[in-house]
Motif scaffolding. Structure first.
Motif, PDB file in Angstrom:
ATOM      1  N   ASP A 130       0.861  -1.174   0.000  1.00  0.00           N
ATOM      2  CA  ASP A 130       0.000   0.000   0.000  1.00  0.00           C
ATOM      3  C   ASP A 130       0.905   1.234   0.000  1.00  0.00           C
ATOM      4  O   ASP A 130       1.728   1.383   0.908  1.00  0.00           O
ATOM      5  N   PRO A 131       0.797   2.108  -0.983  1.00  0.00           N
ATOM      6  CA  PRO A 131       1.708   3.264  -1.033  1.00  0.00           C
ATOM      7  C   PRO A 131       1.551   4.212   0.153  1.00  0.00           C
ATOM      8  O   PRO A 131       2.410   5.068   0.380  1.00  0.00           O
ATOM      9  N   ALA A 132       0.460   4.053   0.937  1.00  0.00           N
ATOM     10  CA  ALA A 132       0.252   4.951   2.083  1.00  0.00           C
ATOM     11  C   ALA A 132       0.777   4.353   3.386  1.00  0.00           C
ATOM     12  O   ALA A 132       1.018   5.058   4.356  1.00  0.00           O
ATOM     13  N   ARG A 133       0.941   3.022   3.416  1.00  0.00           N
ATOM     14  CA  ARG A 133       1.362   2.404   4.669  1.00  0.00           C
ATOM     15  C   ARG A 133       2.082   1.097   4.375  1.00  0.00           C
ATOM     16  O   ARG A 133       1.596   0.280   3.588  1.00  0.00           O
ATOM     17  N   TYR A 134       3.229   0.882   5.006  1.00  0.00           N
ATOM     18  CA  TYR A 134       3.952  -0.361   4.770  1.00  0.00           C
ATOM     19  C   TYR A 134       3.958  -1.219   6.032  1.00  0.00           C
ATOM     20  O   TYR A 134       4.613  -0.899   7.021  1.00  0.00           O
ATOM     21  N   LYS A 135       3.197  -2.320   5.994  1.00  0.00           N
ATOM     22  CA  LYS A 135       2.911  -3.092   7.202  1.00  0.00           C
ATOM     23  C   LYS A 135       4.121  -3.700   7.927  1.00  0.00           C
ATOM     24  O   LYS A 135       4.086  -3.810   9.140  1.00  0.00           O
ATOM     25  N   PRO A 136       5.186  -4.127   7.240  1.00  0.00           N
ATOM     26  CA  PRO A 136       6.314  -4.670   8.006  1.00  0.00           C
ATOM     27  C   PRO A 136       6.890  -3.680   9.018  1.00  0.00           C
ATOM     28  O   PRO A 136       7.616  -4.057   9.928  1.00  0.00           O
ATOM     29  N   LEU A 137       6.555  -2.402   8.863  1.00  0.00           N
ATOM     30  CA  LEU A 137       7.087  -1.405   9.784  1.00  0.00           C
ATOM     31  C   LEU A 137       6.244  -1.251  11.039  1.00  0.00           C
ATOM     32  O   LEU A 137       6.734  -0.792  12.065  1.00  0.00           O
ATOM     33  N   ASP A 138       4.970  -1.563  10.985  1.00  0.00           N
ATOM     34  CA  ASP A 138       4.124  -1.135  12.105  1.00  0.00           C
ATOM     35  C   ASP A 138       2.957  -2.066  12.397  1.00  0.00           C
ATOM     36  O   ASP A 138       1.892  -1.625  12.793  1.00  0.00           O
ATOM     37  N   SER A 139       3.139  -3.374  12.184  1.00  0.00           N
ATOM     38  CA  SER A 139       1.965  -4.209  12.441  1.00  0.00           C
ATOM     39  C   SER A 139       2.220  -5.340  13.429  1.00  0.00           C
ATOM     40  O   SER A 139       1.515  -6.318  13.437  1.00  0.00           O
ATOM     41  N   PHE A 140       3.216  -5.218  14.287  1.00  0.00           N
ATOM     42  CA  PHE A 140       3.389  -6.265  15.287  1.00  0.00           C
ATOM     43  C   PHE A 140       2.668  -5.873  16.569  1.00  0.00           C
ATOM     44  O   PHE A 140       1.607  -5.268  16.530  1.00  0.00           O
ATOM     45  N   VAL A 141       3.225  -6.278  17.722  1.00  0.00           N
ATOM     46  CA  VAL A 141       2.548  -6.055  19.003  1.00  0.00           C
ATOM     47  C   VAL A 141       2.087  -4.611  19.167  1.00  0.00           C
ATOM     48  O   VAL A 141       2.632  -3.713  18.559  1.00  0.00           O
ATOM     49  N   GLY A 142       1.130  -4.459  20.035  1.00  0.00           N
ATOM     50  CA  GLY A 142       0.606  -3.125  20.280  1.00  0.00           C
ATOM     51  C   GLY A 142      -0.863  -3.094  19.974  1.00  0.00           C
ATOM     52  O   GLY A 142      -1.420  -4.029  19.415  1.00  0.00           O
ATOM     53  N   VAL A 143      -1.500  -1.992  20.347  1.00  0.00           N
ATOM     54  CA  VAL A 143      -2.945  -1.895  20.167  1.00  0.00           C
ATOM     55  C   VAL A 143      -3.292  -1.971  18.677  1.00  0.00           C
ATOM     56  O   VAL A 143      -2.525  -1.529  17.841  1.00  0.00           O
ATOM     57  N   PRO A 144      -4.424  -2.560  18.357  1.00  0.00           N
ATOM     58  CA  PRO A 144      -4.788  -2.732  16.941  1.00  0.00           C
ATOM     59  C   PRO A 144      -5.024  -1.402  16.227  1.00  0.00           C
ATOM     60  O   PRO A 144      -5.279  -0.379  16.854  1.00  0.00           O
ATOM     61  N   ASP A 145      -4.948  -1.484  14.891  1.00  0.00           N
ATOM     62  CA  ASP A 145      -5.129  -0.292  14.049  1.00  0.00           C
ATOM     63  C   ASP A 145      -6.459   0.406  14.267  1.00  0.00           C
ATOM     64  O   ASP A 145      -6.557   1.613  14.170  1.00  0.00           O
ATOM     65  N   ASP A 146      -7.522  -0.403  14.515  1.00  0.00           N
ATOM     66  CA  ASP A 146      -8.850   0.193  14.536  1.00  0.00           C
ATOM     67  C   ASP A 146      -9.173   0.898  15.862  1.00  0.00           C
ATOM     68  O   ASP A 146     -10.216   1.513  16.002  1.00  0.00           O
ATOM     69  N   VAL A 147      -8.236   0.811  16.832  1.00  0.00           N
ATOM     70  CA  VAL A 147      -8.396   1.594  18.061  1.00  0.00           C
ATOM     71  C   VAL A 147      -7.926   3.019  17.732  1.00  0.00           C
ATOM     72  O   VAL A 147      -6.893   3.180  17.082  1.00  0.00           O
ATOM     73  N   THR A 185      12.193   1.702  10.202  1.00  0.00           N
ATOM     74  CA  THR A 185      11.943   2.737   9.198  1.00  0.00           C
ATOM     75  C   THR A 185      13.262   3.317   8.684  1.00  0.00           C
ATOM     76  O   THR A 185      13.464   3.460   7.482  1.00  0.00           O
ATOM     77  N   ARG A 186      14.189   3.619   9.607  1.00  0.00           N
ATOM     78  CA  ARG A 186      15.486   4.178   9.195  1.00  0.00           C
ATOM     79  C   ARG A 186      16.289   3.181   8.368  1.00  0.00           C
ATOM     80  O   ARG A 186      16.886   3.530   7.352  1.00  0.00           O
ATOM     81  N   GLU A 187      16.322   1.912   8.801  1.00  0.00           N
ATOM     82  CA  GLU A 187      17.111   0.903   8.079  1.00  0.00           C
ATOM     83  C   GLU A 187      16.554   0.681   6.669  1.00  0.00           C
ATOM     84  O   GLU A 187      17.308   0.577   5.705  1.00  0.00           O
ATOM     85  N   LEU A 188      15.263   0.617   6.582  1.00  0.00           N
ATOM     86  CA  LEU A 188      14.649   0.355   5.283  1.00  0.00           C
ATOM     87  C   LEU A 188      14.785   1.569   4.359  1.00  0.00           C
ATOM     88  O   LEU A 188      14.964   1.413   3.146  1.00  0.00           O
ATOM     89  N   ALA A 189      14.722   2.767   4.956  1.00  0.00           N
ATOM     90  CA  ALA A 189      14.914   3.983   4.155  1.00  0.00           C
ATOM     91  C   ALA A 189      16.308   3.974   3.523  1.00  0.00           C
ATOM     92  O   ALA A 189      16.473   4.354   2.362  1.00  0.00           O
ATOM     93  N   LYS A 190      17.308   3.491   4.288  1.00  0.00           N
ATOM     94  CA  LYS A 190      18.675   3.417   3.736  1.00  0.00           C
ATOM     95  C   LYS A 190      18.708   2.448   2.555  1.00  0.00           C
ATOM     96  O   LYS A 190      19.314   2.730   1.528  1.00  0.00           O
ATOM     97  N   PHE A 191      18.062   1.303   2.707  1.00  0.00           N
ATOM     98  CA  PHE A 191      18.083   0.303   1.632  1.00  0.00           C
ATOM     99  C   PHE A 191      17.346   0.815   0.389  1.00  0.00           C
ATOM    100  O   PHE A 191      17.770   0.581  -0.740  1.00  0.00           O
ATOM    101  N   LEU A 192      16.241   1.512   0.612  1.00  0.00           N
ATOM    102  CA  LEU A 192      15.417   1.977  -0.506  1.00  0.00           C
ATOM    103  C   LEU A 192      15.872   3.331  -1.056  1.00  0.00           C
ATOM    104  O   LEU A 192      15.405   3.759  -2.106  1.00  0.00           O
ATOM    105  N   GLY A 193      16.763   4.007  -0.318  1.00  0.00           N
ATOM    106  CA  GLY A 193      17.241   5.306  -0.756  1.00  0.00           C
ATOM    107  C   GLY A 193      16.167   6.369  -0.696  1.00  0.00           C
ATOM    108  O   GLY A 193      15.930   7.097  -1.670  1.00  0.00           O
ATOM    109  N   CYS A 194      15.484   6.465   0.455  1.00  0.00           N
ATOM    110  CA  CYS A 194      14.434   7.486   0.590  1.00  0.00           C
ATOM    111  C   CYS A 194      14.537   8.148   1.966  1.00  0.00           C
ATOM    112  O   CYS A 194      15.383   7.785   2.772  1.00  0.00           O
ATOM    113  N   GLU A 195      13.648   9.073   2.232  1.00  0.00           N
ATOM    114  CA  GLU A 195      13.611   9.762   3.529  1.00  0.00           C
ATOM    115  C   GLU A 195      13.194   8.773   4.634  1.00  0.00           C
ATOM    116  O   GLU A 195      12.332   7.919   4.392  1.00  0.00           O
TER     117      GLU A 195
END
Ligand SMILES: [Zn+2]
Length: 373
Positions: free
Chosen positions: A22-39, A56-66
């Motif tokens: 999804d160009p608006a959200r990348y799940k490997p970054l923010d979908s593990f433990v913690g309160v669910p999205d719909d809260v 986010t920082r590590e992946l930004a380095k690999f992808l060459g983005c902010e």
């Protein structure tokens, strides 16, 4: 300081994932433990966790983005050839093979599609809870239940290419397996009790205990290892009953010593698992989930595992479930943490210098190769 960046990696525990980019959200970054999205505020809550910020920082380095979740999601969505991207990602950390628990997600991911997108060796693991649920839903009698249950396990190993069997009883009725539920008689009355109260999970505890012990025996007979979820996980875990120590009573029985048992995750109970891997010759500990998701604990996780467990009883895993980057982040973090831990152990005079690399290589891939054969 050691450098293990060139060592090969086998991910001992992860799941097939859907490549829903999804160009608006990348799940490997923010979908593990913690309160669910719909809260309300769920996503912000997750973005405030250390793992998500570091990932986010590590992946930004690999992808060459902010280094922001939005830029990473947008850059990830622009990746053209998924297979080539995963090949490049895994090659950068030496990831050679994945041991895949196909029981999550449900309904299962199409493995032929997954194989095309993930160009490394894949070894599926058969989970017992989906067939248990199907047989309970069909309300079959005990004889038919165990006949079909056993046949499913045997077929998975002998004909369908699965290399191990897994249970998530920690998400159902807990790890305190009662040996009183071992007999056929107990299995029979356990099934009656489970069918009498299908909506109360704990009513199925005698049956689930019975089936777990049955599976341990079957795995011994088939010569494959048995994986069992231990430690924390998603919010539906039975938190008071997920400590691997609760399995000790069953696993110490001589009749189950023929089965290699892999305690999956262990976090935050690494010390208990380390002792079990030391005291029981057939027990291994897998460190997935804690690495990479409890990122700040990585050094402590390896240090604690090494307190008692023999160096050939510890396995690297990631618990990747949302994308290949989770295996990649796990491998990266494990190599960095192991380098620091081995350096400290060497400085303390507990290991010789060549042992540092030897132990790291064992944890990252050699032990998995030796155990699965
Ligand atoms: Zn998992």
């Amino acid at each position: 300081m050691f450098d293990f960046s060139d060592l090969p990696v086998i991910d001992n525990h992860c799941h097939p994932y859907l490549f829903d980019v999804d160009p608006a959200r990348y799940k490997p970054l923010d979908s593990f433990v913690g309160v669910p999205d719909d809260v309300p505020g769920g996503l912000e809550h997750r973005h405030a966790m250390l793992y998500q910020r570091w990932a986010t920082r590590e992946l930004a380095k690999f992808l060459g983005c902010e280094p922001t979740p939005e830029s990473v999601a947008a850059a990830r969505a622009r990746v053209g050839d998924e297979g080539e991207y995963v090949r490049r990602l895994f090659a950068s950390e030496g990831v050679e093979a994945l041991v895949i628990d196909t029981g999550y997600p449900q309904p299962p991911v199409d493995m032929s599609v997954f194989r095309r997108r993930v160009p490394v060796t894949l070894h599926p693991v058969y989970r017992i809870e989906p067939p248990i649920k199907a047989l309970l839903d069909e309300r079959v009698d005990y004889d038919e239940f165990v006949r079909r249950f056993d046949a499913g396990v045997r077929r998975a190993i002998r004909e369908e290419g699965f290399i191990a069997v897994k249970s998530i009883v920690a998400y159902r009725t807990g790890l305190d397996i009662d040996l009183a539920h071992e007999s056929e008689e107990a299995g029979r009355s356990g099934l009656t009790a489970a069918l009498a109260e299908p909506d109360r999970m704990m009513a199925s505890k005698p049956l689930r205990d019975h089936l777990l012990l049955r599976t341990l025996r079957l795995c011994g007979e088939l010569g494959v290892s048995f994986h069992v979820h231990t430690g924390v996980g998603d919010p539906d875990i039975v938190l008071a009953r997920c400590n691997p120590a609760l399995l000790n009573e069953a696993l110490k029985q001589p009749r189950y010593r023929d089965t290699n048992v892999v305690l999956i995750h262990c976090y935050p109970y690494m010390a208990e698992a380390s002792w079990m891997a030391a005291a029981l010759p057939n027990v291994w500990m897998d460190l997935s989930e804690g690495v990479p998701f409890a990122a700040a604990a990585a050094d402590r996780i390896f240090e604690t595992a090494l307190e008692l467990a023999p160096v050939n009883r510890i396995l690297f895993g990631s618990d990747a479930f949302a994308g290949p980057e989770q295996t990649w982040l796990g491998a990266k973090l494990a190599k960095q943490a192991l380098a620091r831990v081995m350096t400290t152990l060497h400085q303390r005079g507990l290991i010789e210098e060549p042992e540092g690399r030897e132990i790291a290589a064992k944890i990252l891939s050699d032990n998995a190769r030796a155990m699965y054969g």
